[in-house]
Design a protein around this motif. Structure first.
Motif, PDB file in Angstrom:
ATOM      1  N   SER A 103       0.854  -1.182   0.000  1.00  9.30           N
ATOM      2  CA  SER A 103       0.000   0.000   0.000  1.00  9.30           C
ATOM      3  C   SER A 103       0.896   1.239   0.000  1.00  9.30           C
ATOM      4  CB  SER A 103      -0.902   0.010   1.226  1.00  9.30           C
ATOM      5  OG  SER A 103      -0.143   0.259   2.395  1.00  9.30           O
ATOM      6  N   GLN A 104       0.356   2.335  -0.484  1.00 10.97           N
ATOM      7  CA  GLN A 104       1.095   3.595  -0.504  1.00 10.97           C
ATOM      8  C   GLN A 104       1.545   3.983   0.906  1.00 10.97           C
ATOM      9  OE1 GLN A 104       1.871   5.655  -3.173  1.00 10.97           O
ATOM     10  NE2 GLN A 104       2.956   7.020  -1.783  1.00 10.97           N
ATOM     11  N   ALA A 105       0.666   3.808   1.886  1.00 11.04           N
ATOM     12  CA  ALA A 105       0.987   4.169   3.269  1.00 11.04           C
ATOM     13  C   ALA A 105       2.117   3.300   3.819  1.00 11.04           C
ATOM     14  CB  ALA A 105      -0.252   4.039   4.146  1.00 11.04           C
ATOM     15  N   ASN A 106       2.066   2.003   3.540  1.00 12.78           N
ATOM     16  CA  ASN A 106       3.094   1.077   4.008  1.00 12.78           C
ATOM     17  C   ASN A 106       4.447   1.432   3.388  1.00 12.78           C
ATOM     18  OD1 ASN A 106       4.360  -1.099   5.195  1.00 12.78           O
ATOM     19  ND2 ASN A 106       3.377  -2.638   3.936  1.00 12.78           N
ATOM     20  N   THR A 107       4.452   1.640   2.091  1.00 12.09           N
ATOM     21  CA  THR A 107       5.694   2.002   1.398  1.00 12.09           C
ATOM     22  C   THR A 107       6.257   3.303   1.952  1.00 12.09           C
ATOM     23  OG1 THR A 107       4.945   0.895  -0.618  1.00 12.09           O
ATOM     24  CG2 THR A 107       6.715   2.504  -0.855  1.00 12.09           C
ATOM     25  N   SER A 108       5.412   4.293   2.117  1.00 11.50           N
ATOM     26  CA  SER A 108       5.864   5.595   2.620  1.00 11.50           C
ATOM     27  C   SER A 108       6.482   5.484   4.005  1.00 11.50           C
ATOM     28  CB  SER A 108       4.699   6.588   2.653  1.00 11.50           C
ATOM     29  OG  SER A 108       4.275   6.861   1.341  1.00 11.50           O
ATOM     30  N   GLN A 109       5.903   4.667   4.849  1.00 11.70           N
ATOM     31  CA  GLN A 109       6.441   4.490   6.202  1.00 11.70           C
ATOM     32  C   GLN A 109       7.833   3.861   6.155  1.00 11.70           C
ATOM     33  OE1 GLN A 109       5.188   5.732   8.965  1.00 11.70           O
ATOM     34  NE2 GLN A 109       6.841   4.918  10.204  1.00 11.70           N
ATOM     35  N   HIS A 110       8.002   2.845   5.338  1.00 13.21           N
ATOM     36  CA  HIS A 110       9.313   2.191   5.225  1.00 13.21           C
ATOM     37  C   HIS A 110      10.349   3.135   4.610  1.00 13.21           C
ATOM     38  CE1 HIS A 110       8.143  -1.664   6.760  1.00 13.21           C
ATOM     39  NE2 HIS A 110       7.149  -1.757   5.890  1.00 13.21           N
ATOM     40  N   LEU A 111       9.946   3.890   3.600  1.00 16.37           N
ATOM     41  CA  LEU A 111      10.867   4.844   2.988  1.00 16.37           C
ATOM     42  C   LEU A 111      11.286   5.918   3.991  1.00 16.37           C
ATOM     43  CD1 LEU A 111       9.186   5.215  -0.509  1.00 16.37           C
ATOM     44  CD2 LEU A 111      11.374   4.092  -0.016  1.00 16.37           C
ATOM     45  N   LYS A 112      10.362   6.346   4.819  1.00 16.37           N
ATOM     46  CA  LYS A 112      10.666   7.348   5.843  1.00 16.37           C
ATOM     47  C   LYS A 112      11.722   6.827   6.818  1.00 16.37           C
ATOM     48  CE  LYS A 112       8.580   9.857   9.672  1.00 16.37           C
ATOM     49  NZ  LYS A 112       7.464   9.890  10.599  1.00 16.37           N
ATOM     50  N   ILE A 113      11.578   5.598   7.252  1.00 19.20           N
ATOM     51  CA  ILE A 113      12.548   5.005   8.189  1.00 19.20           C
ATOM     52  C   ILE A 113      13.922   4.897   7.538  1.00 19.20           C
ATOM     53  CG2 ILE A 113      13.150   2.859   9.413  1.00 19.20           C
ATOM     54  CD1 ILE A 113      10.048   2.565   9.891  1.00 19.20           C
ATOM     55  N   LEU A 114      13.959   4.471   6.284  1.00 16.60           N
ATOM     56  CA  LEU A 114      15.234   4.345   5.577  1.00 16.60           C
ATOM     57  C   LEU A 114      15.877   5.713   5.355  1.00 16.60           C
ATOM     58  CD1 LEU A 114      14.147   1.596   3.048  1.00 16.60           C
ATOM     59  CD2 LEU A 114      15.918   1.343   4.819  1.00 16.60           C
ATOM     60  N   ILE A 162      20.058   6.153   4.903  1.00 18.90           N
ATOM     61  CA  ILE A 162      20.342   5.177   3.849  1.00 18.90           C
ATOM     62  C   ILE A 162      19.848   5.672   2.499  1.00 18.90           C
ATOM     63  CG2 ILE A 162      19.814   2.831   3.045  1.00 18.90           C
ATOM     64  CD1 ILE A 162      19.605   2.071   6.068  1.00 18.90           C
ATOM     65  N   LEU A 163      18.681   6.308   2.493  1.00 19.78           N
ATOM     66  CA  LEU A 163      18.086   6.794   1.247  1.00 19.78           C
ATOM     67  C   LEU A 163      18.038   8.311   1.226  1.00 19.78           C
ATOM     68  CD1 LEU A 163      14.960   4.482   0.755  1.00 19.78           C
ATOM     69  CD2 LEU A 163      17.290   4.136  -0.079  1.00 19.78           C
ATOM     70  N   GLU A 164      17.964   8.839   0.013  1.00 18.18           N
ATOM     71  CA  GLU A 164      17.679  10.257  -0.189  1.00 18.18           C
ATOM     72  C   GLU A 164      16.546  10.348  -1.201  1.00 18.18           C
ATOM     73  OE1 GLU A 164      21.251  12.032  -1.693  1.00 18.18           O
ATOM     74  OE2 GLU A 164      21.366  10.686  -3.400  1.00 18.18           O
ATOM     75  N   ASN A 165      15.848  11.450  -1.192  1.00 19.19           N
ATOM     76  CA  ASN A 165      14.766  11.611  -2.150  1.00 19.19           C
ATOM     77  C   ASN A 165      14.911  12.918  -2.906  1.00 19.19           C
ATOM     78  OD1 ASN A 165      14.109  13.120   0.118  1.00 19.19           O
ATOM     79  ND2 ASN A 165      11.923  12.873  -0.166  1.00 19.19           N
ATOM     80  N   LYS A 166      14.276  12.921  -4.090  1.00 17.56           N
ATOM     81  CA  LYS A 166      14.344  14.091  -4.956  1.00 17.56           C
ATOM     82  C   LYS A 166      13.038  14.159  -5.726  1.00 17.56           C
ATOM     83  CE  LYS A 166      17.001  15.841  -8.887  1.00 17.56           C
ATOM     84  NZ  LYS A 166      18.108  15.521  -9.800  1.00 17.56           N
ATOM     85  N   LYS A 167      12.456  15.333  -5.761  1.00 15.65           N
ATOM     86  CA  LYS A 167      11.216  15.510  -6.502  1.00 15.65           C
ATOM     87  C   LYS A 167      11.559  15.697  -7.977  1.00 15.65           C
ATOM     88  CE  LYS A 167       6.774  17.627  -6.089  1.00 15.65           C
ATOM     89  NZ  LYS A 167       5.823  17.096  -5.172  1.00 15.65           N
ATOM     90  N   VAL A 168      10.925  14.874  -8.813  1.00 16.95           N
ATOM     91  CA  VAL A 168      11.103  14.960 -10.261  1.00 16.95           C
ATOM     92  C   VAL A 168       9.717  15.172 -10.858  1.00 16.95           C
ATOM     93  CG1 VAL A 168      11.901  13.771 -12.342  1.00 16.95           C
ATOM     94  CG2 VAL A 168      13.099  13.406 -10.171  1.00 16.95           C
TER      95      VAL A 168
END
Length: 98
Positions: A43-54, A59-65
């Protein structure tokens, strides 16, 4: 925060099977959340939570494209860490008595 604290934070973030799979999926190239969702069928919510923790673990970085949010592995040493872990796991299985 000392180096042991950071090590624990990184290992804790990688210690969840879904997060480990996400990091492996992102090793080759940055991907948008929609690709991550499609690949793992979370689910979008599940993915977002895991990405937030990472991301909080560094470990991760994000960029708006455009309108999409893309995630990439920030710490290049993570690939080496995962490779070493694969070797440790293989060694573990080799030591089992069947």
């Amino acid at each position: 925060m000392n180096s042991d604290d950071v090590s624990v934070k990184i290992f804790k973030a990688l210690g969840h099977p879904i997060r480990l799979q996400i990091v492996k999926f992102l090793l080759d190239e940055p991907r948008c959340v929609c690709e991550i969702n499609k690949h793992f069928e979370f689910s979008q919510a599940n993915t977002s939570q895991h990405l937030k923790i990472l991301k909080e673990a560094g470990i991760l970085e994000n960029k708006k494209v455009g309108v999409e949010m893309h995630y990439a592995v920030k710490l290049k040493g993570i690939a080496s860490l995962l490779s070493i872990m694969e070797n440790v796991v293989a060694e573990f299985f080799e030591t089992l008595d069947f």
